[in-house]
Scaffold this motif. Structure first.
Motif, PDB file in Angstrom:
ATOM      1  N   VAL A 203       0.837  -1.194   0.000  1.00  0.00           N
ATOM      2  CA  VAL A 203       0.000   0.000   0.000  1.00  0.00           C
ATOM      3  C   VAL A 203       0.873   1.247   0.000  1.00  0.00           C
ATOM      4  O   VAL A 203       0.622   2.207  -0.739  1.00  0.00           O
ATOM      5  CB  VAL A 203      -0.955  -0.005   1.210  1.00  0.00           C
ATOM      6  CG1 VAL A 203      -1.612   1.341   1.380  1.00  0.00           C
ATOM      7  CG2 VAL A 203      -2.013  -1.072   1.028  1.00  0.00           C
ATOM      8  N   LEU A 204       1.938   1.212   0.790  1.00  0.00           N
ATOM      9  CA  LEU A 204       2.827   2.372   0.821  1.00  0.00           C
ATOM     10  C   LEU A 204       3.508   2.583  -0.528  1.00  0.00           C
ATOM     11  O   LEU A 204       3.670   3.718  -0.975  1.00  0.00           O
ATOM     12  CB  LEU A 204       3.874   2.200   1.924  1.00  0.00           C
ATOM     13  CG  LEU A 204       3.323   2.289   3.345  1.00  0.00           C
ATOM     14  CD1 LEU A 204       4.416   2.001   4.346  1.00  0.00           C
ATOM     15  CD2 LEU A 204       2.711   3.650   3.608  1.00  0.00           C
ATOM     16  N   ASP A 207       1.130   4.299  -2.704  1.00  0.00           N
ATOM     17  CA  ASP A 207       1.046   5.709  -2.326  1.00  0.00           C
ATOM     18  C   ASP A 207       2.260   6.476  -2.832  1.00  0.00           C
ATOM     19  O   ASP A 207       2.153   7.618  -3.274  1.00  0.00           O
ATOM     20  CB  ASP A 207       0.989   5.846  -0.794  1.00  0.00           C
ATOM     21  CG  ASP A 207      -0.341   5.393  -0.230  1.00  0.00           C
ATOM     22  OD1 ASP A 207      -1.310   5.336  -0.998  1.00  0.00           O
ATOM     23  OD2 ASP A 207      -0.404   5.089   0.980  1.00  0.00           O
ATOM     24  N   PHE A 208       3.420   5.825  -2.762  1.00  0.00           N
ATOM     25  CA  PHE A 208       4.627   6.532  -3.185  1.00  0.00           C
ATOM     26  C   PHE A 208       4.615   6.795  -4.695  1.00  0.00           C
ATOM     27  O   PHE A 208       4.955   7.885  -5.140  1.00  0.00           O
ATOM     28  CB  PHE A 208       5.893   5.757  -2.802  1.00  0.00           C
ATOM     29  CG  PHE A 208       7.118   6.569  -3.044  1.00  0.00           C
ATOM     30  CD1 PHE A 208       7.491   7.539  -2.134  1.00  0.00           C
ATOM     31  CD2 PHE A 208       7.866   6.402  -4.197  1.00  0.00           C
ATOM     32  CE1 PHE A 208       8.591   8.332  -2.363  1.00  0.00           C
ATOM     33  CE2 PHE A 208       8.973   7.197  -4.436  1.00  0.00           C
ATOM     34  CZ  PHE A 208       9.337   8.160  -3.514  1.00  0.00           C
TER      35      PHE A 208
ATOM     36  N   PHE B 134      -2.954   8.676   5.983  1.00  0.00           N
ATOM     37  CA  PHE B 134      -1.826   7.809   6.314  1.00  0.00           C
ATOM     38  C   PHE B 134      -1.986   7.152   7.678  1.00  0.00           C
ATOM     39  O   PHE B 134      -1.442   6.073   7.904  1.00  0.00           O
ATOM     40  CB  PHE B 134      -0.511   8.565   6.182  1.00  0.00           C
ATOM     41  CG  PHE B 134      -0.082   8.643   4.754  1.00  0.00           C
ATOM     42  CD1 PHE B 134       0.491   7.546   4.136  1.00  0.00           C
ATOM     43  CD2 PHE B 134      -0.323   9.770   3.996  1.00  0.00           C
ATOM     44  CE1 PHE B 134       0.839   7.583   2.805  1.00  0.00           C
ATOM     45  CE2 PHE B 134       0.015   9.818   2.657  1.00  0.00           C
ATOM     46  CZ  PHE B 134       0.601   8.730   2.064  1.00  0.00           C
ATOM     47  N   HIS B 137      -3.699   4.185   6.426  1.00  0.00           N
ATOM     48  CA  HIS B 137      -2.832   3.266   5.677  1.00  0.00           C
ATOM     49  C   HIS B 137      -1.751   2.632   6.560  1.00  0.00           C
ATOM     50  O   HIS B 137      -1.238   1.580   6.250  1.00  0.00           O
ATOM     51  CB  HIS B 137      -2.197   3.987   4.492  1.00  0.00           C
ATOM     52  CG  HIS B 137      -3.079   3.992   3.283  1.00  0.00           C
ATOM     53  ND1 HIS B 137      -2.709   4.542   2.086  1.00  0.00           N
ATOM     54  CD2 HIS B 137      -4.319   3.497   3.103  1.00  0.00           C
ATOM     55  CE1 HIS B 137      -3.684   4.398   1.219  1.00  0.00           C
ATOM     56  NE2 HIS B 137      -4.677   3.781   1.813  1.00  0.00           N
ATOM     57  N   ARG B 138      -1.413   3.300   7.655  1.00  0.00           N
ATOM     58  CA  ARG B 138      -0.459   2.699   8.582  1.00  0.00           C
ATOM     59  C   ARG B 138      -1.016   1.422   9.186  1.00  0.00           C
ATOM     60  O   ARG B 138      -0.274   0.578   9.658  1.00  0.00           O
ATOM     61  CB  ARG B 138      -0.175   3.665   9.744  1.00  0.00           C
ATOM     62  CG  ARG B 138       0.999   4.582   9.535  1.00  0.00           C
ATOM     63  CD  ARG B 138       1.132   5.492  10.754  1.00  0.00           C
ATOM     64  NE  ARG B 138       1.451   6.850  10.336  1.00  0.00           N
ATOM     65  CZ  ARG B 138       2.527   7.521  10.762  1.00  0.00           C
ATOM     66  NH1 ARG B 138       3.342   6.987  11.605  1.00  0.00           N
ATOM     67  NH2 ARG B 138       2.760   8.735  10.337  1.00  0.00           N
ATOM     68  N   LEU B 171      -7.105  10.502   0.424  1.00  0.00           N
ATOM     69  CA  LEU B 171      -5.984  11.010  -0.362  1.00  0.00           C
ATOM     70  C   LEU B 171      -6.474  11.623  -1.678  1.00  0.00           C
ATOM     71  O   LEU B 171      -6.008  12.681  -2.096  1.00  0.00           O
ATOM     72  CB  LEU B 171      -5.031   9.850  -0.646  1.00  0.00           C
ATOM     73  CG  LEU B 171      -3.543  10.124  -0.663  1.00  0.00           C
ATOM     74  CD1 LEU B 171      -3.114  10.893   0.564  1.00  0.00           C
ATOM     75  CD2 LEU B 171      -2.780   8.812  -0.745  1.00  0.00           C
ATOM     76  N   VAL B 198       5.469   8.841   3.060  1.00  0.00           N
ATOM     77  CA  VAL B 198       5.488   7.419   2.728  1.00  0.00           C
ATOM     78  C   VAL B 198       6.829   6.817   3.110  1.00  0.00           C
ATOM     79  O   VAL B 198       6.888   5.762   3.748  1.00  0.00           O
ATOM     80  CB  VAL B 198       5.231   7.197   1.223  1.00  0.00           C
ATOM     81  CG1 VAL B 198       5.399   5.732   0.872  1.00  0.00           C
ATOM     82  CG2 VAL B 198       3.854   7.664   0.843  1.00  0.00           C
ATOM     83  N   ILE B 201       7.081   6.492   6.923  1.00  0.00           N
ATOM     84  CA  ILE B 201       6.247   5.409   7.455  1.00  0.00           C
ATOM     85  C   ILE B 201       6.813   4.063   7.026  1.00  0.00           C
ATOM     86  O   ILE B 201       6.813   3.103   7.794  1.00  0.00           O
ATOM     87  CB  ILE B 201       4.792   5.546   6.961  1.00  0.00           C
ATOM     88  CG1 ILE B 201       4.185   6.840   7.472  1.00  0.00           C
ATOM     89  CG2 ILE B 201       3.944   4.371   7.428  1.00  0.00           C
ATOM     90  CD1 ILE B 201       2.840   7.151   6.887  1.00  0.00           C
TER      91      ILE B 201
END
Lengths: 413, 494
Positions: A203-204, A207-208, B134, B137-138, B171, B198, B201
């Protein structure tokens, strides 16, 4: 009734256009109030209501009839357009755009500046050059076609090429997230990011990629382009939400499916085509042509994708077959098949959740004419795309874009 | 010596920014909210009332009873929004107001409500949306790492689906609002902030996913870089973007960036310090082994010794004895160093504020810093007093906090203060014979019974930077507010 359908049809098609879209061309069915009369599209909830009201009066049978009629009126127009360029030879559209797309993936990787080696590896995972690069191809061809239309210059501007890069990045970011949402195992013949690195990191990574795309977008330095492409991001998410719900009524279900298809697939192509046309040509009419072309090709592309889910095998697709059914999704072929086999209604409503549902539904679809009907519908969208793009000045790129619509229909993976 | 102190104490601090008596965090926030116009509800109504979010709310209800982290995030969103979720937006609004309209933009002043442009209000909202996205999303869980005690796999998959979708939705809303600001520089800044977030995290995640008893071998400088990415970049860049929206100069933009950066760094340090400075020793908070005090501790101790300490605390059965570990860290210099760093960042945030004209909004921004640095100083004093076992000191001994730099300026001696370079604890001194304990000494009821202290504030130009504390005996209820009240009452007597 035909008029009524036509109204609905055009309203839907244009209402989905970007918020700050310039007034589009008058629709061919003169009786319909243009979308320009609506200052801004209502919130999604409103749009859906509107949708339901307009379409609930129609039976599925009638919808198909009207599709057919629509097809007939538009093909006659299309033929007259394409005759003017009949002396030009068909070219491989991919050959024409290839020069601009050389180093596409290298340039994407340059956008993904990140210090952590693992995160970089994840972000670059799908930019391995093995994808079809279908979206960047359409975008650069459209850029050239618009440039020629406006100023007879064939060169793709740097900013237009950036749009192609951004389109591919947004697409990839959404793939990574979709795979987490659907808990998918394989894509393009390899394991998905979430399978290898786990959902958290996947997921990150998505997002990136998205943040890198919007950084590249900001660097183009044009606020209109930012608005147009940001619309895509919103549509993608809204499309994913539409996919969560299902409608009880047959007709609503079809409208729902088409709207979802537009938001999840076509919006990206339509809006990035629009973006390059804005960069290449100041004429709002051209922007609308580019948008309409992208939208119709995009919907056709997804319809064929949904067909392939039934007709192709896993090896060819690079992902498991009948994946949509397993996710509980009723795509075009299912909706058409449901007309012949009403017993599928219950299965659709419970999202194919009972054991054996997926297999039975698959059998029903293959027995019915669902696949043909969906292909047929895709053809019509392609014809409409051709009709739109034929309004531009003739050029090899324009022909390539026309031919690309054929390839969308012919593809088997 | 005491005379010199007196003279220093007589100077006034920053106009209008004299720190109010130490106030609880919520009071600082609610006062700041008044300044920006209305109680802030940053999650825009448009977003909260949307079909998508109400859809999510319905779906999340299905998760009740499962162990998916999204549930906690949603709960925190409802119950804890004042403390965590709105701070960033509030700071963006305050700094917008503190900077005011730029001279170039005077013609657009009519667009302002309570001294803030509507675009800056949107930006504050965007900052909150991104932060919340976030947070969501975390909380994605790795399906492959689940154990049977985590409950049914299906629930967790569903929770992930909801978390990805709702985070993406927030987002996407942020992106749309950002595009509507019609400023490419701002889009660029905020996009890069998302990228930073991002990466930050990501780093957090890759640490915690490993066997959680082992720490990374990072020094404090790496720690600072990572915390900047995960905790400061968004606020710093949002503050900068707020200045850009009002067409302020590059210098002002940089100062706003510096404020956002250092304020949030000191916040992070502050929260990392909590398990080590909280008074109640009965319930030991579990803490991350990568928190600032632990990282400092490792740096002082050396990695091998630190790993050994962890292993010892772990004992049999792999259950971490956090109390034991906490005592080990407290015994070293880690806590003190983290406190110093916290105050140093706080002071740099305050220094950045000096570029803005004095105003209510600027004072509120300063108070947000004080709320943290004050408690850091309180912690420092308590920590020091504890380590020197002040309870056993006699009434005529004192603890000097501060360090004489030895340079004469304006007739008085300058003293460095906690957090400043060259600062150190002064150590134990005898109370000078002439300096008898003033009457106020026993004035406070809770200070009677021989458990008491006195302090003297020696203000520098920015008053809270320089403290001179003279502690005779420590009391359990020692707070900075108390120290200051006493100092103010004592000053005339000295």
């Amino acid at each position: 009734m035909a008029l009524r359908w036509g109204g609905w049809w055009w309203r839907w098609r244009c209402g989905a256009s970007a918020r700050r879209a310039p007034p589009p061309l008058p629709p061919p069915h003169g009786s319909v109030p243009g979308p320009g009369s609506r200052s801004s599209p209502p919130a999604l909830g409103g749009a859906m209501c509107h949708f339901a009201q307009r379409s609930s009066a129609l039976s599925f049978q009638k919808i198909c009839n009207i599709f057919w009629r629509f097809h007939h009126t538009s093909t006659s127009q299309m033929c007259s357009c394409s005759k003017t360029v009949s002396d030009e030879k068909y070219q491989d559209p991919f050959q024409l755009g290839r020069k601009d797309l050389k180093n596409l993936y290298e340039d994407i990787k340059k956008e993904l500046l990140v210090s952590t080696a693992e995160l970089r590896e994840m972000c670059e995972y799908y930019f391995d050059g093995k994808g079809k690069a279908f979206r960047p191809m359409i975008v650069v061809l459209m850029a050239r076609a618009c440039n020629i239309h406006h100023s007879n210059s064939r060169e793709v501007q740097a900013s237009q090429r950036s749009v192609a890069i951004i389109a591919e990045m947004i697409h990839t970011a959404s793939l990574v997230h979709d795979d987490v949402i659907d808990d998918a195992n394989s894509r393009r013949g390899k394991m998905t990011v979430n399978q290898i690195w786990g959902e958290r990191k996947a997921v990150l990574a998505g997002d990136f990629i998205l943040s890198a795309a919007s950084l590249a977008l900001a660097r183009i330095g044009n606020t209109t382009i930012i608005s147009v492409l940001t619309q895509v991001i919103e549509d993608l998410v809204r499309g994913e939400f539409l996919q969560l719900g299902s409608k009880e009524n047959e007709n609503e279900r079809f409208a729902h499916y088409l709207e979802k298809t537009f938001k999840k697939t076509a919006s990206l192509i339509a809006n990035s085509c629009k973006a390059v046309s804005i960069l290449g040509c100041p004429d709002p009419k051209v922007h609308e042509i580019a948008y309409q072309y992208g939208k119709n090709v995009g919907i056709a592309f997804q319809l064929i994708d949904d067909v392939l889910d039934f007709t192709s095998c896993a090896d060819r697709l690079g992902k498991p077959a009948a994946a949509d059914l397993k996710l509980g999704l009723a795509t075009g072929p299912v909706l058409f098949a449901c007309r012949q086999f009403p017993e599928m209604n219950a299965m659709i409503m419970r999202r194919f959740s009972k054991p054996g549902d997926v297999e039975r539904a698959r059998k029903y679809v293959l027995q019915s004419d669902g696949v043909q009907q969906t292909t047929y519908l895709a053809q019509r969208y392609c014809h409409e795309a051709t009709r739109e793009i034929s309004k531009l000045r003739p050029s090899p790129e324009r022909e390539a874009l026309i031919q690309l619509t054929e390839m969308v229909l012919m593809r088997d993976k | 010596m005491w005379g010199a102190l007196l003279r220093l104490g007589g100077r006034r601090g920053l106009a209008g920014a004299a720190p109010p008596p130490a106030s609880p965090w919520s009071q600082v926030v609610s006062e700041a909210e008044k300044i920006v116009g209305y109680p802030t509800s940053f999650m825009s109504l448009r977003c909260l009332l949307s079909d998508e979010l109400s859809n999510i709310a319905i779906q999340v209800r299905k998760l009740v009873g499962t162990k998916h982290p999204l549930l906690d995030t949603a709960r925190g969103f409802v119950y804890d929004s004042r403390n965590n979720l709105q701070m960033r937006g509030l700071v963006v609004l305050l700094i917008s107001k503190a900077a005011g309209p730029s001279t170039a933009e005077l013609s657009f002043q009519h667009n302002m409500v309570s001294g803030i442009y509507s675009s800056q209000r949107s930006l504050a909202e965007i900052t909150e949306l991104i932060h919340t996205a976030f947070l969501v999303h975390r909380g994605i869980v790795n399906i492959g790492e689940l154990k049977s005690c985590d409950g049914p796999l299906k629930d967790m998959q569903f929770g992930n689906k909801m978390a990805v979708l709702s985070g993406d939705f927030l987002l996407a809303n942020a992106c749309t609002s950002l595009a509507q600001l019609q400023n490419t520089k701002v889009v660029e800044l905020i996009s890069s902030a998302i990228g930073d977030l991002v990466q930050g995290i990501y780093y957090e995640n890759s640490k915690s996913s490993e066997e959680n008893c082992l720490t990374d071998d990072i020094g404090i400088s790496t720690w600072k870089e990572q915390v900047f990415l995960s905790h400061s970049a968004l606020l710093a860049k949002s503050c900068q973007a707020a200045m850009e929206l009002a067409k302020h100069s590059a210098e002002i933009q940089d100062m706003a960036f510096q404020y956002g950066k250092h304020m949030s760094m000191s916040h992070k340090l502050h929260s990392d310090l909590q398990p080590f400075v909280k008074e109640s020793s009965s319930d030991i908070m579990a803490f991350s082994l990568n928190c600032a005090p632990a990282v400092f501790h490792q740096e002082f101790l050396g990695r091998d010794a630190w790993i050994k300490q962890i292993r010892e605390a772990q004992g049999k059965g792999n259950i971490m004895d956090y109390k034991k570990l906490q005592e080990a860290i407290k015994a070293g210099k880690g806590v003190t160093s983290a406190i110093d760093l916290c105050r140093r960042h706080g002071n740099r945030a305050l220094a950045a504020l000096e570029s803005f004209p004095p105003s209510e909004a600027r004072a509120a921004l300063a108070n947000i810093v004080y709320a943290v640095t004050r408690s850091a100083l309180e912690a420092a004093i308590i920590n020091e007093a504890r380590s020197r076992d002040l309870g056993k000191w006699t009434g005529n001994q004192c603890l000097l906090i501060g360090h004489r730099r030895g340079r004469r300026q304006g007739g008085g001696r300058r003293f460095s203060c906690p957090g400043r370079p060259g600062w150190r604890w002064g150590g134990r001194r005898q109370v000078p014979p002439g300096a008898s304990v003033p009457p106020v000494y026993h004035h406070e009821g809770e200070l009677s019974g021989g458990r008491s202290f006195i302090c003297l504030r020696a203000a520098g130009r920015v008053s809270p930077r320089c403290f001179y504390v003279f502690v005779c005996k420590i009391t359990p209820c020692l707070t900075l507010g108390l120290l200051e009240k006493l100092a103010e009452k004592m000053c005339p007597a000295w």
